[in-house]
Design a protein around this motif. Structure first.
Motif, PDB file in Angstrom:
ATOM      1  N   VAL A 292       0.789  -1.291   0.030  1.00  0.00           N
ATOM      2  CA  VAL A 292       0.054  -0.055  -0.136  1.00  0.00           C
ATOM      3  C   VAL A 292       1.024   1.136  -0.134  1.00  0.00           C
ATOM      4  CG1 VAL A 292      -1.541   1.496   1.353  1.00  0.00           C
ATOM      5  CG2 VAL A 292      -1.894  -0.991   0.957  1.00  0.00           C
ATOM      6  N   ALA A 293       1.784   1.235   0.854  1.00  0.00           N
ATOM      7  CA  ALA A 293       2.771   2.488   0.918  1.00  0.00           C
ATOM      8  C   ALA A 293       3.478   2.771  -0.480  1.00  0.00           C
ATOM      9  CB  ALA A 293       3.959   2.243   1.943  1.00  0.00           C
ATOM     10  N   LEU A 294       4.079   1.798  -0.910  1.00  0.00           N
ATOM     11  CA  LEU A 294       4.444   1.981  -2.502  1.00  0.00           C
ATOM     12  C   LEU A 294       3.458   2.103  -3.478  1.00  0.00           C
ATOM     13  CD1 LEU A 294       7.276  -0.871  -2.120  1.00  0.00           C
ATOM     14  CD2 LEU A 294       7.574   1.594  -2.148  1.00  0.00           C
ATOM     15  N   ALA A 295       2.389   1.588  -3.431  1.00  0.00           N
ATOM     16  CA  ALA A 295       1.236   1.855  -4.467  1.00  0.00           C
ATOM     17  C   ALA A 295       0.977   3.249  -4.362  1.00  0.00           C
ATOM     18  CB  ALA A 295       0.121   1.001  -4.459  1.00  0.00           C
ATOM     19  N   ASP A 296       0.951   3.931  -2.984  1.00  0.00           N
ATOM     20  CA  ASP A 296       0.382   5.051  -2.836  1.00  0.00           C
ATOM     21  C   ASP A 296       1.791   6.087  -3.399  1.00  0.00           C
ATOM     22  OD1 ASP A 296      -1.325   7.236  -1.699  1.00  0.00           O
ATOM     23  OD2 ASP A 296       0.128   7.512  -0.081  1.00  0.00           O
ATOM     24  N   GLU A 297       2.939   5.858  -3.178  1.00  0.00           N
ATOM     25  CA  GLU A 297       3.758   6.481  -3.483  1.00  0.00           C
ATOM     26  C   GLU A 297       3.942   6.770  -4.865  1.00  0.00           C
ATOM     27  OE1 GLU A 297       8.802   7.044  -2.843  1.00  0.00           O
ATOM     28  OE2 GLU A 297       7.627   5.799  -1.719  1.00  0.00           O
ATOM     29  N   TYR A 298       4.014   5.894  -5.548  1.00  0.00           N
ATOM     30  CA  TYR A 298       4.010   5.763  -7.125  1.00  0.00           C
ATOM     31  C   TYR A 298       2.851   5.588  -7.863  1.00  0.00           C
ATOM     32  CZ  TYR A 298       8.700   4.655  -5.807  1.00  0.00           C
ATOM     33  OH  TYR A 298      10.099   4.611  -5.335  1.00  0.00           O
ATOM     34  N   GLN A 299       1.713   6.123  -7.045  1.00  0.00           N
ATOM     35  CA  GLN A 299       0.281   6.446  -7.748  1.00  0.00           C
ATOM     36  C   GLN A 299      -0.154   5.123  -8.529  1.00  0.00           C
ATOM     37  OE1 GLN A 299       0.515  10.298  -9.632  1.00  0.00           O
ATOM     38  NE2 GLN A 299       1.567  11.051  -7.909  1.00  0.00           N
ATOM     39  N   VAL A 300      -0.079   4.049  -8.228  1.00  0.00           N
ATOM     40  CA  VAL A 300      -0.472   2.943  -8.843  1.00  0.00           C
ATOM     41  C   VAL A 300      -2.056   2.718  -8.259  1.00  0.00           C
ATOM     42  CG1 VAL A 300      -0.104   0.354  -9.479  1.00  0.00           C
ATOM     43  CG2 VAL A 300       1.901   2.303  -8.879  1.00  0.00           C
ATOM     44  N   ASP A 301      -2.978   3.211  -9.019  1.00  0.00           N
ATOM     45  CA  ASP A 301      -4.230   3.337  -8.324  1.00  0.00           C
ATOM     46  C   ASP A 301      -4.966   2.009  -8.497  1.00  0.00           C
ATOM     47  OD1 ASP A 301      -4.350   5.890  -7.843  1.00  0.00           O
ATOM     48  OD2 ASP A 301      -5.169   6.587  -9.837  1.00  0.00           O
ATOM     49  N   HIS A 302      -4.738   1.111  -9.548  1.00  0.00           N
ATOM     50  CA  HIS A 302      -5.164  -0.343  -9.720  1.00  0.00           C
ATOM     51  C   HIS A 302      -4.822  -1.097  -8.630  1.00  0.00           C
ATOM     52  CE1 HIS A 302      -1.503  -1.183 -12.022  1.00  0.00           C
ATOM     53  NE2 HIS A 302      -1.699  -2.395 -11.520  1.00  0.00           N
ATOM     54  N   LEU A 303      -3.521  -0.884  -7.980  1.00  0.00           N
ATOM     55  CA  LEU A 303      -3.255  -1.796  -7.092  1.00  0.00           C
ATOM     56  C   LEU A 303      -3.636  -1.476  -5.735  1.00  0.00           C
ATOM     57  CD1 LEU A 303      -1.177  -4.085  -5.894  1.00  0.00           C
ATOM     58  CD2 LEU A 303       0.734  -2.414  -6.270  1.00  0.00           C
ATOM     59  N   LEU A 304      -3.821  -0.109  -5.350  1.00  0.00           N
ATOM     60  CA  LEU A 304      -4.652   0.461  -4.392  1.00  0.00           C
ATOM     61  C   LEU A 304      -6.030  -0.015  -4.166  1.00  0.00           C
ATOM     62  CD1 LEU A 304      -3.272   4.338  -4.409  1.00  0.00           C
ATOM     63  CD2 LEU A 304      -2.792   2.300  -2.542  1.00  0.00           C
ATOM     64  N   ASP A 305      -6.584  -0.146  -5.475  1.00  0.00           N
ATOM     65  CA  ASP A 305      -8.064  -0.864  -5.527  1.00  0.00           C
ATOM     66  C   ASP A 305      -7.844  -2.282  -5.033  1.00  0.00           C
ATOM     67  OD1 ASP A 305      -9.014   1.757  -6.365  1.00  0.00           O
ATOM     68  OD2 ASP A 305      -9.039   1.201  -8.445  1.00  0.00           O
ATOM     69  N   LYS A 306      -7.004  -2.991  -5.453  1.00  0.00           N
ATOM     70  CA  LYS A 306      -6.650  -4.305  -5.375  1.00  0.00           C
ATOM     71  C   LYS A 306      -6.438  -4.352  -3.637  1.00  0.00           C
ATOM     72  CE  LYS A 306      -3.990  -8.589  -6.351  1.00  0.00           C
ATOM     73  NZ  LYS A 306      -2.938  -9.162  -7.257  1.00  0.00           N
ATOM     74  N   CYS A 307      -5.949  -3.839  -3.092  1.00  0.00           N
ATOM     75  CA  CYS A 307      -5.330  -3.810  -1.482  1.00  0.00           C
ATOM     76  C   CYS A 307      -6.845  -3.452  -0.903  1.00  0.00           C
ATOM     77  CB  CYS A 307      -4.253  -2.841  -1.114  1.00  0.00           C
ATOM     78  SG  CYS A 307      -2.680  -3.110  -1.852  1.00  0.00           S
ATOM     79  N   GLU A 308      -7.514  -2.441  -1.339  1.00  0.00           N
ATOM     80  CA  GLU A 308      -8.676  -2.147  -0.590  1.00  0.00           C
ATOM     81  C   GLU A 308      -9.774  -3.395  -0.675  1.00  0.00           C
ATOM     82  OE1 GLU A 308     -12.490   1.033  -1.492  1.00  0.00           O
ATOM     83  OE2 GLU A 308     -10.393   1.572  -1.812  1.00  0.00           O
ATOM     84  N   LEU A 309      -9.801  -3.991  -1.725  1.00  0.00           N
ATOM     85  CA  LEU A 309     -10.453  -5.108  -2.063  1.00  0.00           C
ATOM     86  C   LEU A 309     -10.216  -6.207  -0.834  1.00  0.00           C
ATOM     87  CD1 LEU A 309     -13.090  -6.524  -3.310  1.00  0.00           C
ATOM     88  CD2 LEU A 309     -11.347  -7.307  -5.040  1.00  0.00           C
ATOM     89  N   PHE A 310      -8.956  -6.445  -0.676  1.00  0.00           N
ATOM     90  CA  PHE A 310      -8.244  -7.554   0.322  1.00  0.00           C
ATOM     91  C   PHE A 310      -8.847  -6.990   1.489  1.00  0.00           C
ATOM     92  CE2 PHE A 310      -5.165  -8.368   3.392  1.00  0.00           C
ATOM     93  CZ  PHE A 310      -5.097  -9.954   3.302  1.00  0.00           C
ATOM     94  N   ILE A 311      -8.695  -5.606   2.005  1.00  0.00           N
ATOM     95  CA  ILE A 311      -9.223  -5.263   3.156  1.00  0.00           C
ATOM     96  C   ILE A 311     -10.501  -5.456   3.230  1.00  0.00           C
ATOM     97  CG2 ILE A 311      -9.382  -3.325   4.747  1.00  0.00           C
ATOM     98  CD1 ILE A 311      -6.589  -2.099   3.477  1.00  0.00           C
ATOM     99  N   GLU A 312     -11.416  -4.957   2.574  1.00  0.00           N
ATOM    100  CA  GLU A 312     -12.779  -5.387   2.535  1.00  0.00           C
ATOM    101  C   GLU A 312     -13.138  -6.903   2.890  1.00  0.00           C
ATOM    102  OE1 GLU A 312     -14.330  -3.605  -0.905  1.00  0.00           O
ATOM    103  OE2 GLU A 312     -13.980  -1.630  -0.093  1.00  0.00           O
ATOM    104  N   THR A 313     -12.269  -7.772   2.075  1.00  0.00           N
ATOM    105  CA  THR A 313     -12.846  -9.053   2.151  1.00  0.00           C
ATOM    106  C   THR A 313     -12.185  -9.678   3.550  1.00  0.00           C
ATOM    107  OG1 THR A 313     -12.327  -9.421  -0.410  1.00  0.00           O
ATOM    108  CG2 THR A 313     -11.959 -11.264   1.064  1.00  0.00           C
ATOM    109  N   GLN A 314     -11.034  -9.095   3.987  1.00  0.00           N
ATOM    110  CA  GLN A 314     -10.734  -9.647   5.206  1.00  0.00           C
ATOM    111  C   GLN A 314     -11.764  -9.285   6.293  1.00  0.00           C
ATOM    112  OE1 GLN A 314      -8.608 -11.535   4.186  1.00  0.00           O
ATOM    113  NE2 GLN A 314      -7.458 -11.373   6.240  1.00  0.00           N
TER     114      GLN A 314
END
Length: 135
Positions: A101-123
Motif C-alpha cells: 500500500v505504501a509503495l502503491a500510494d507513493e508511485y500512484q498505482v491506483d489499480h493496486l490500491l484498489d486491489k489492496c482495498e478489496l483485500f481489506i474489505e474481504t478480510q
C-alpha cells in the motif's frame, strides 16, 4: 529484514538480469532487475521519470540503476510482483499489505490500491477474521 515479509529467492524473478531488463532498482544494497516500460505503464510517477512528456527531464530517464533509499527490499519485491503481468496474480496478504500500500500510494498505482482495498474489505467481511479480532 523481517522474516514475516521475506520473499524467497526462488520466487523473486527480479534477482537475475534478463536480456530485456533496462534498469536495476537498488534496495538495501541489492539490485532488482526491472523494465522501465512495465514500471511506466503501471505508474504515472515512473512514466514521468523515464518517459517525460515535457521538456523537463529527470536524471532517471537514462539511468541504468535507481537507488531507492529508505525502502524495504521485501516490500519492493512484493510491490513489483503486483506490477508485472505474469506475476500480478501474487496474492496480497496480511504480511505484505502495509508495504505494498505504501509503495502503491507513493508511485500512484491506483489499480493496486484498489486491489489492496478489496483485500481489506474481504478480510473485514470474513467471519473467521471477525471472530479472531474479538479475542
Amino acid at each position: 529484514m523481517s522474516d514475516k515479509k521475506a520473499v524467497p529467492d526462488k520466487s523473486n524473478p527480479f534477482i537475475a538480469e534478463d536480456s530485456l531488463s533496462d534498469l536495476g532498482l537498488v534496495v538495501e544494497g541489492k539490485k532488482l532487475h526491472v523494465h522501465k516500460m512495465i514500471l511506466a505503464t503501471s505508474s504515472p510517477v515512473f512514466k514521468a521519470m523515464f518517459f517525460p512528456e515535457s521538456s523537463t527531464e529527470f536524471k532517471e530517464k537514462n539511468a541504468t540503476e535507481l537507488p531507492l533509499p529508505g525502502k524495504n527490499y521485501d516490500d519492493v519485491v512484493n510491490f513489483l510482483l503486483q506490477l508485472y503481468p505474469r506475476h500480478n496474480s501474487a496474492p496480497i496478504t496480511d504480511k505484505t499489505l502495509e508495504g505494498v500500500v505504501a509503495l502503491a500510494d507513493e508511485y500512484q498505482v491506483d489499480h493496486l490500491l484498489d486491489k489492496c482495498e478489496l483485500f481489506i474489505e474481504t478480510q473485514l467481511k470474513s467471519p473467521s477474521n471477525l471472530s479472531a479480532n474479538r479475542s
